[in-house]
Design an enzyme around this catalytic site. Structure first.
Site, PDB file in Angstrom:
ATOM      1  N   TYR A 142       0.825  -1.213   0.000  1.00 21.57           N
ATOM      2  CA  TYR A 142       0.000   0.000   0.000  1.00 21.57           C
ATOM      3  C   TYR A 142       0.859   1.263   0.000  1.00 21.57           C
ATOM      4  O   TYR A 142       0.438   2.301  -0.474  1.00 21.57           O
ATOM      5  CB  TYR A 142      -0.898   0.028   1.245  1.00 21.57           C
ATOM      6  CG  TYR A 142      -2.224  -0.642   1.065  1.00 21.57           C
ATOM      7  CD1 TYR A 142      -2.301  -2.011   0.847  1.00 21.57           C
ATOM      8  CD2 TYR A 142      -3.404   0.085   1.122  1.00 21.57           C
ATOM      9  CE1 TYR A 142      -3.523  -2.627   0.685  1.00 21.57           C
ATOM     10  CE2 TYR A 142      -4.633  -0.521   0.971  1.00 21.57           C
ATOM     11  CZ  TYR A 142      -4.691  -1.876   0.753  1.00 21.57           C
ATOM     12  OH  TYR A 142      -5.900  -2.476   0.601  1.00 21.57           O
ATOM     13  N   LYS A 191       2.745 -15.522   2.272  1.00 24.06           N
ATOM     14  CA  LYS A 191       2.925 -16.269   1.016  1.00 24.06           C
ATOM     15  C   LYS A 191       4.416 -16.583   0.938  1.00 24.06           C
ATOM     16  O   LYS A 191       5.116 -16.211  -0.012  1.00 24.06           O
ATOM     17  CB  LYS A 191       2.430 -15.403  -0.159  1.00 24.06           C
ATOM     18  CG  LYS A 191       2.414 -16.114  -1.504  1.00 24.06           C
ATOM     19  CD  LYS A 191       1.342 -17.171  -1.632  1.00 24.06           C
ATOM     20  CE  LYS A 191       1.504 -17.931  -2.946  1.00 24.06           C
ATOM     21  NZ  LYS A 191       0.654 -19.132  -3.032  1.00 24.06           N
ATOM     22  N   ASP A 224      -3.386 -18.323   0.190  1.00 24.92           N
ATOM     23  CA  ASP A 224      -4.367 -18.991  -0.684  1.00 24.92           C
ATOM     24  C   ASP A 224      -5.133 -20.059   0.091  1.00 24.92           C
ATOM     25  O   ASP A 224      -6.355 -20.178   0.007  1.00 24.92           O
ATOM     26  CB  ASP A 224      -3.698 -19.570  -1.946  1.00 24.92           C
ATOM     27  CG  ASP A 224      -2.436 -20.370  -1.667  1.00 24.92           C
ATOM     28  OD1 ASP A 224      -1.934 -20.353  -0.525  1.00 24.92           O
ATOM     29  OD2 ASP A 224      -1.941 -21.028  -2.600  1.00 24.92           O
ATOM     30  N   ASP A 248      -6.516  -6.832   4.026  1.00 21.28           N
ATOM     31  CA  ASP A 248      -7.605  -6.150   3.328  1.00 21.28           C
ATOM     32  C   ASP A 248      -8.534  -7.178   2.699  1.00 21.28           C
ATOM     33  O   ASP A 248      -9.755  -7.147   2.864  1.00 21.28           O
ATOM     34  CB  ASP A 248      -7.020  -5.229   2.246  1.00 21.28           C
ATOM     35  CG  ASP A 248      -8.113  -4.550   1.434  1.00 21.28           C
ATOM     36  OD1 ASP A 248      -9.054  -4.020   2.038  1.00 21.28           O
ATOM     37  OD2 ASP A 248      -8.024  -4.575   0.189  1.00 21.28           O
ATOM     38  N   ASP A 252     -12.516  -8.849   4.261  1.00 22.14           N
ATOM     39  CA  ASP A 252     -13.790  -8.825   3.529  1.00 22.14           C
ATOM     40  C   ASP A 252     -14.390 -10.223   3.460  1.00 22.14           C
ATOM     41  O   ASP A 252     -15.591 -10.417   3.617  1.00 22.14           O
ATOM     42  CB  ASP A 252     -13.592  -8.312   2.085  1.00 22.14           C
ATOM     43  CG  ASP A 252     -13.738  -6.791   1.984  1.00 22.14           C
ATOM     44  OD1 ASP A 252     -13.482  -6.109   2.992  1.00 22.14           O
ATOM     45  OD2 ASP A 252     -14.103  -6.305   0.899  1.00 22.14           O
TER      46      ASP A 252
HETATM   47  C1  IPM Z   1     -10.489  -0.896   3.628  1.00 21.77           C
HETATM   48  C2  IPM Z   1     -10.646  -0.289   2.265  1.00 21.77           C
HETATM   49  C3  IPM Z   1      -9.439   0.594   1.978  1.00 21.77           C
HETATM   50  C4  IPM Z   1      -8.206  -0.281   2.024  1.00 21.77           C
HETATM   51  C5  IPM Z   1      -9.533   1.372   0.661  1.00 21.77           C
HETATM   52  C6  IPM Z   1     -10.805   2.184   0.568  1.00 21.77           C
HETATM   53  C7  IPM Z   1      -8.335   2.249   0.439  1.00 21.77           C
HETATM   54  O1  IPM Z   1     -10.807  -1.279   1.301  1.00 21.77           O
HETATM   55  O2  IPM Z   1     -10.434  -0.130   4.613  1.00 21.77           O
HETATM   56  O3  IPM Z   1     -10.440  -2.112   3.726  1.00 21.77           O
HETATM   57  O4  IPM Z   1      -7.866  -0.934   1.032  1.00 21.77           O
HETATM   58  O5  IPM Z   1      -7.556  -0.306   3.064  1.00 21.77           O
HETATM   59 MN    MN Z   2     -10.937  -3.295   2.134  1.00 17.35          MN
END
Ligand code: IPM
Ligand code: MN
Length: 357
Positions: A142, A191, A224, A248, A252
């Site tokens: 990042y 990884k 993975d 990240d 999710d």
């Molecule tokens: C998160 C989001 C952010 C990230 C984006 C919006 C930059 O996806 O907070 O998970 O990738 O960190």
């Molecule tokens: Mn995110």
């Protein structure tokens, strides 16, 4: 007690969900005798419109002057075609970096009353799911070097994943402290079969744990395989530590396993008690302004702020219990709606939670 909270409403549903969290915080202040002062500051697309930049200096100053920060979400179609340096996301990444918030804790918890919302078979989630992802937040790909160029007529682009030993050690420490209070089991995701940065990650995590937290059992899982295990048997995980990018993506996935990303909050902290608390979902521009967003994640983020930045454990618990009570009362926002339940909007949901405190 008296606290100054910087509120970064941001874009899309950001202002609505922050308003919901503020309503709940005001109820807490009333009931427990605290004073919360809220200072709204622009970030993301809203800041681009107002100040021409996604992270104005006054926002950084305001966040550093407050006791903690509550953030809604950033981003939207309107700003999608802007150059990368002035996109809304840059505001979020910038404030994390400016405040030195290297530790992002993302608990993915399955609320018992929402077990049906999980896309997984009941069999797989019946024992409950609570995966706490500890994501490194100010390093890795990042923030590594980037390049976009043309060489011998061929266009290319590159991003760099770079981690130092101190960066890995400090996030490992955060994860170990959490694991110590829980199962004493830590999963580290990397990884290492391919990436040099992952090999350093793995060696550093082990070295650090053996030296400082010998009572913690560390297990390595390749990213993975981790993606697969989270949907195959999510109950096997407790505290998970990983890099910025892997965290990240996996957070999710873990969130979705619990049914709704609209229910999950996250904290970002560094060396001080001043943190940034936000829902883990995005700005959902498609449903903005319709009063149908789920404010629970942001309300939980506010609760985490009370617990982790202000040391108000009782107040944290009061909010969590209120959310549970409202779910048990069968109230649902659209994202977690099931047959036979009562559908409510964003404002109403926040009001119900405030009333239940
Ligand atoms: C998160 C989001 C952010 C990230 C984006 C919006 C930059 O996806 O907070 O998970 O990738 O960190
Ligand atoms: Mn995110």
């Amino acid at each position: 007690m008296n606290f100054n909270i910087a509120v970064l409403d941001g874009d899309g549903i950001g202002p609505e969900i922050c308003a919901g969290a503020i309503k709940v915080l005001e109820k807490i202040a009333d009931k427990y005798g605290h004073t919360f002062d809220f200072t709204h500051l622009p970030i993301g697309g809203a800041a681009i419109d107002e100040c021409g930049t996604p992270l104005p200096e006054k926002t950084i100053q305001g966040c550093m002057a407050g006791d903690s920060v509550l953030l809604g979400a950033v981003g939207g179609y309107k700003w999608d075609s802007l150059p990368v340096d002035i996109r809304p996301e840059k505001g979020l990444l910038g404030i994390r970096k400016a405040m030195g918030l290297y530790s992002n804790i993302r608990p993915a918890k399955l609320w018992k009353s929402l077990a049906n919302s999980s896309p997984l078979k009941y069999e797989l989630v019946k024992n409950g799911v609570e995966i706490i992802i500890v994501r490194e937040l100010t390093g890795g790909i990042y923030f590594g070097e980037r390049r976009h160029a043309t060489e011998n007529g061929v266009e290319y682009a590159e991003d760099t994943e770079k981690y130092s030993v101190p960066e890995i050690e400090r996030i490992t420490k955060i994860a170990c402290e959490l694991a110590l209070k829980r199962s004493k089991k830590l999963v580290s995701v990397d990884k290492a079969n391919v990436l040099e940065s992952s090999r350093l990650w793995r060696r550093t995590v082990h070295g650090y744990c053996e030296k400082h937290y010998p009572e913690i059992e560390v297990r390595d899982v390749l990213v993975d395989n981790m993606a697969m295990q989270i949907v195959k048997d999510p109950s096997q995980f407790d505290v998970v530590v990983t890099s910025n990018l892997f965290g990240d993506i996996l957070s999710d996935e873990a969130a979705q396993v619990t049914g709704s990303i609209g229910m999950l909050a996250s904290s970002s902290l560094g060396e001080t008690k001043r943190g940034l608390y936000e829902p883990i979902h995005g700005s959902a521009p498609d449903i903005a302004g319709k009063d149908i967003a789920n404010p629970v994640a942001t309300i939980l983020a506010a609760a985490m702020m009370l617990r982790d930045s202000f040391e108000l454990q009782k107040e944290y618990q009061a909010i969590e219990n209120a959310i549970q009570a409202v779910l048990d009362g069968n109230y649902r926002t659209a994202d977690i709606m099931e047959e036979g339940k009562i559908k409510v909007g964003c404002k109403k949901m926040a009001q119900l939670i405030a009333d239940a405190i």
